[in-house]
Design an enzyme around this catalytic site. Structure first.
Site, PDB file in Angstrom:
ATOM      1  N   HIS A 101       1.175  -0.986   0.187  1.00  0.00           N
ATOM      2  CA  HIS A 101      -0.103  -0.210   0.211  1.00  0.00           C
ATOM      3  C   HIS A 101       1.136   0.894   0.118  1.00  0.00           C
ATOM      4  O   HIS A 101       2.279   1.125   0.513  1.00  0.00           O
ATOM      5  CB  HIS A 101      -1.527   0.082   0.986  1.00  0.00           C
ATOM      6  N   HIS A 103       0.650   5.402   0.500  1.00  0.00           N
ATOM      7  CA  HIS A 103      -0.041   6.677   1.711  1.00  0.00           C
ATOM      8  C   HIS A 103       1.051   7.753   1.245  1.00  0.00           C
ATOM      9  O   HIS A 103       0.988   8.041   0.224  1.00  0.00           O
ATOM     10  CB  HIS A 103       1.057   6.580   3.292  1.00  0.00           C
TER      11      HIS A 103
END
Length: 139
Positions: A101, A103
């Site tokens: 992932h 950010h």
């Protein structure tokens, strides 16, 4: 592939409700539920892979396009002066959820978020030696 025990697989694939910013066949971008700044967004692939080092090149190419698109939207919407784009690999690097992932964190001049680190230096010739060593492993 989706892992049954992975919270980010469940978030990215609609098992749990999210505040969704963007979604396509391969990725979902959601607001982080514990943001470091309002508008802090996560871009998550729908298929499970632990981190960037495990990801295939096609996924990474698509991911960067989605990250750029979402980062522009976050910066504009939040009226931010800039954005940090962070991606951690491994516990030592601060990764706490082992699903790839990214950010996207909106930043403002004079905000209180601190992402600095101690700056080191190399001895004479050490940088060239290390670059050659690392370069020999790049495929």
């Amino acid at each position: 592939m989706i892992k049954d025990d992975c919270i980010f697989c469940k978030l990215a694939n609609g098992v749990f409700p999210t505040s969704t910013v963007y979604e396509d066949d391969d990725f979902k971008a959601i607001l982080d539920i514990s943001p470091s700044a309002k508008g802090h967004t996560l871009v998550i692939p729908k298929n499970h892979m632990a981190d960037l080092l495990e990801a295939d090149e096609e996924t990474l190419g698509k991911a960067l396009k989605v990250v750029q698109k979402v980062a522009k939207a976050v910066k504009e919407t939040m009226g931010a002066d800039g954005v940090n784009i962070l991606q951690n690999n491994g516990t030592a690097a601060g990764q706490s959820v082992f699903h790839l992932h990214f950010h996207i964190i909106p930043r403002y001049d004079n905000d209180s978020l601190n992402l600095t680190w101690e700056q080191l230096s190399y001895a004479d010739g050490e940088a060239d030696e290390l670059a050659a060593k690392i370069g020999s492993y790049v495929k």
